[in-house]
Design a protein around this motif. Structure first.
Motif, short mmCIF file in Angstrom:
data_model
loop_
_atom_site.label_atom_id
_atom_site.label_comp_id
_atom_site.label_asym_id
_atom_site.label_seq_id
_atom_site.Cartn_x
_atom_site.Cartn_y
_atom_site.Cartn_z
N THR A 82 35.33 -8.42 11.46
CA THR A 82 34.38 -8.77 12.52
C THR A 82 33.14 -9.43 11.96
OG1 THR A 82 35.14 -6.89 13.84
CG2 THR A 82 33.01 -7.83 14.41
N PHE A 124 34.32 -12.91 9.76
CA PHE A 124 34.87 -13.98 10.59
C PHE A 124 34.07 -14.15 11.88
CE2 PHE A 124 38.17 -16.73 12.39
CZ PHE A 124 38.54 -17.41 11.26
N SER A 125 32.83 -13.77 11.84
CA SER A 125 31.95 -14.01 12.98
C SER A 125 31.68 -15.51 13.07
CB SER A 125 30.64 -13.25 12.81
OG SER A 125 29.95 -13.71 11.66
N GLY A 126 31.08 -15.92 14.20
CA GLY A 126 30.84 -17.34 14.42
C GLY A 126 30.09 -18.03 13.30
N LYS A 161 32.80 -17.87 9.86
CA LYS A 161 34.21 -18.24 9.79
C LYS A 161 34.42 -19.64 9.20
CE LYS A 161 34.90 -20.02 14.50
NZ LYS A 161 35.66 -19.83 15.76
N GLU A 170 42.71 -19.34 12.41
CA GLU A 170 41.45 -19.36 13.13
C GLU A 170 41.63 -18.89 14.57
OE1 GLU A 170 37.74 -22.42 14.14
OE2 GLU A 170 39.42 -23.07 12.88
N HIS A 171 42.67 -19.38 15.24
CA HIS A 171 42.94 -18.98 16.62
C HIS A 171 43.20 -17.47 16.71
CE1 HIS A 171 42.85 -22.76 18.67
NE2 HIS A 171 43.84 -23.30 17.98
N ASP A 208 40.04 -15.37 15.77
CA ASP A 208 39.02 -15.48 16.82
C ASP A 208 39.28 -14.46 17.91
OD1 ASP A 208 37.32 -17.37 15.84
OD2 ASP A 208 38.29 -19.07 16.82
N GLN A 209 40.53 -14.39 18.38
CA GLN A 209 40.86 -13.45 19.44
C GLN A 209 40.78 -12.01 18.96
OE1 GLN A 209 41.22 -13.92 22.56
NE2 GLN A 209 41.87 -11.86 23.14
N SER A 220 36.92 -11.25 18.53
CA SER A 220 35.95 -11.79 19.48
C SER A 220 35.15 -10.72 20.20
CB SER A 220 36.66 -12.68 20.51
OG SER A 220 37.62 -11.93 21.23
#
Length: 650
Positions: A258, A261-263, A266, A295-296, A299-300, A303
């Motif tokens: 978390t 790989f936060s905004g 990442k 990445e997809h 992200d999920q 998120s």
């Protein structure tokens, strides 16, 4: 052009497919060809019919009317139909009542031309019901042209509901004592526990890595990015997760997905993967594909946690809010010195425990803010704080919370549909990087059909592949949600579609079985592993506490069987479904009813037909009918033509 129902296989697998796609196929059928035209013509013109003569003189209207009630073979018997309509059903000697055929009674009542009745043709709701029956009968007929046993099963299911009514989810009168006890016990537990099961928990670091190692693409992504040695593949899963976490701590400064790989982070992580994969000499296109898929998926995966961590990080940096939460949530004294990842999880876990949610936008909303503030007030008073200090703190905190939160749910930004779509997409991205699943689903969904000459599915972009997967899944199976598609109800149909298409492509039986087993196992791990047998275990445990037996309603159950045995097609359906010999039909009716009741109790756990439509018993009954029909290589005990005629006359 009339739509032909699609049934890829016979037996239970074919039935499950037909049921899972029924709404979509039925809708396509009623909107196609002459059926659509006939339905629209009836709806537009029936209102002008004021007598039986008017109905009989318009053959197009009459065709819809008689077929709706299974009387199409009588369409040329004008005098018979006119008497049935004109004499109504109020007199005992009216034709419809003397025919010993319920179809004529329903036909006469539907139009209301009899003595003392008012014509129903101007009642749009009543006439729509006639159209619905016409369309249902037509669809069953079309299904029968593909598979006669499926038609019998559809008819039986519809007939049972017409005779005994739709099951009422809130009506427990037809449940057994055991089922009622289970229901009441479950409701009591829900009242005691509240809605805690609906509150999303805080995903632990261990659980997040557990999800990562189950996905081939993410393992490859982190193997490269973290420089995991090839020998790690031989480690036990818990040892491998520990290795990933240790390496992530060294490389990223944290082992929490978390956080890394936060905004804001990442981009750095994805770039690190691409750089190291390039140094390793990996194919450029493959590097891009793995990076995009990873990445997809990530992200999920992170998120929700990432969005809420940002909210709590803001709270922890605002001294009035941090002090407020320390009291309200009874946080540990050293919360301010904990590392960010640990602190955020403590905040959120305690918030769920105290407020019922870890989303500040919910507990600080207008509806919940007073309760949130009151929690602080009570805890502060117990801790011995002065009233003036408590009031002053509350005024400050209330202002900040109202200004900062309560606008929308941080989990999905207030857009539930978008969040659901993102979750569905994440599922497809997960399978696109797996080992055995893509080949299985590509064949089952026939993803190459419709592509341009020379174009291959594998050469398409990730986004283009996603669009095709979802479109094909909805088209064939009625859903693009892989959690539904891989569930026990749909998985059989998906496997059957794969087998059918693979055999058509000349694949050997060995490889068909091999890839099916791999895919089904991987799909179960990815999408069904969180489904446990808790309900089954609960029922088995509770059963040990139950010694009560269901009460026997005697004549009531007998009367229900008499109703069924008055319809020959239904009788034949029950005979096959319950595995009874044909000789039962030659018994005295009371003896036959006794046989049916004993066998139904033995097989279904109840001898009352009205209970067959509740819960899963109707599907169980249909499955038994289809299985036995397939095993015995029969349809309904008659020739196809006789079976169809018998159903229509019932």
């Amino acid at each position: 052009m009339t739509y032909t129902p699609l049934i890829p296989s016979s037996g239970v697998a074919g039935w499950n497919f037909l049921q899972s796609t029924y709404d979509r196929q039925y809708d396509a059928f009623v909107k196609s060809g002459s059926l659509k035209n006939d339905s629209e013509y009836f709806a537009e013109n029936i209102g002008g019919v004021t007598s039986s003569e008017d109905l009989l003189n318009d053959r197009r209207l009459l065709q819809v009317a008689v077929k709706a009630f299974g009387l199409e073979e009588e369409i040329n018997y004008r005098a018979l139909l006119q008497r049935a309509l004109n004499e109504g059903t109020s007199a005992s000697d009216a034709l419809a009542n003397t025919m010993n055929d319920e179809r004529y009674v329903e036909f006469s009542n539907a139009f209301g031309f009899g003595p003392g009745q008012s014509p129903m043709t101007s009642d749009s709701k009543a006439m729509q019901a006639v159209i619905d029956k016409f369309q249902s009968a037509s669809f069953e007929e079309a299904v029968g042209e593909v598979d006669e046993t499926m038609r019998t099963a559809l008819f039986a299911k519809r007939a049972m509901i017409e005779v005994f009514g739709e099951p009422d989810e809130d009506d427990v009168s037809q449940l057994s004592v055991k089922e009622r006890a289970l229901r009441e016990f479950d409701l009591s537990m829900k009242e005691i526990n509240g809605k805690g099961d609906d509150v999303p928990g805080v995903t632990s670091v261990e659980d997040q890595w557990q999800d990562i190692v189950q996905r081939d693409t993410l393992r490859e992504f982190f193997d490269t990015t973290l420089r995991i040695p090839a020998g790690a593949a031989g480690l036990e899963e818990d040892e491998r997760i520990q290795l990933y976490r240790e390496r992530a701590q060294v490389v990223f400064g944290t082992d929490d997905p978390t956080v890394f790989f936060s905004g804001e982070n990442k981009g750095i992580i994805v770039s690190a993967f691409k750089t190291r994969a390039t140094v390793d000499g990996d194919d450029v296109a493959e590097i891009a594909k793995i990076a995009k898929l990873s990445e997809h998926i990530l992200d999920q995966m992170v998120s929700r946690d990432a969005a809420l961590n940002e909210e709590w990080d803001f709270i922890s940096r605002q001294e009035p809010l941090a002090e407020f939460m320390k009291v309200a949530l009874e946080l540990p004294d050293d919360i301010a010195t904990r590392n960010t990842s640990d602190a955020m999880r403590i905040y959120r876990e305690k918030a769920i425990e105290v407020f019922g949610t870890d989303d500040p936008n919910i507990f600080a909303s207008a509806a919940n803010l007073d309760a949130t503030l009151n929690t602080y007030r009570e805890n502060a008073a117990e801790a011995g704080m002065r009233s003036s200090e408590i009031s002053g703190n509350l005024r400050t905190v209330e202002t900040i919370l109202k200004f900062s939160f309560g606008k929308e749910d941080a989990v999905d930004g207030g857009d539930t549909d978008a969040a659901d779509t993102a979750a569905v997409d994440a599922g497809w991205y997960s399978i696109m990087g797996q080992t055995g699943v893509p080949r299985f689903l590509n064949t089952a969904l026939d993803v190459s059909s419709g592509l341009e000459p020379g174009e291959t599915f594998e050469a398409l972009t990730v986004e283009e592949q996603l669009a095709i997967y979802k479109e094909k899944a909805v088209e064939i199976f009625g859903t693009d949600d892989l959690k539904e598609l891989t569930g026990p109800y749909q998985m059989g149909a998906v496997s059957e579609a794969y087998r059918t298409n693979a055999e058509a492509a000349g694949e050997s039986e060995f490889f068909i079985t091999y890839y099916s087993q791999i895919a089904e196992r991987e799909l179960d791990i990815l999408f069904q592993s969180d489904e446990t047998d808790a309900e089954k275990e609960f029922e088995e445990a509770l059963e040990k506490l139950r010694t009560m037996n269901d009460e026997d309603d005697g004549p009531s159950a007998n009367s229900q069987w008499y109703t069924i045995m008055g319809q020959q097609a239904m009788t034949e359906f029950m005979q096959v479904a319950l595995g009874l010999p044909k000789e039962v039909g030659q018994m005295d009716i009371d003896q036959a009813v006794g046989v049916y009741r004993r066998k139904a109790e033995q097989v279904l756990g109840t001898d009352k037909p009205s209970e067959f439509i509740s819960r899963d018993k109707m599907d169980e009954l249909v499955n038994m009918y289809l299985t036995r029909s397939q095993m015995n290589n029969i349809s309904s005990g008659y020739s196809s033509g006789s079976a169809a005629l018998m159903m229509l006359r019932s």
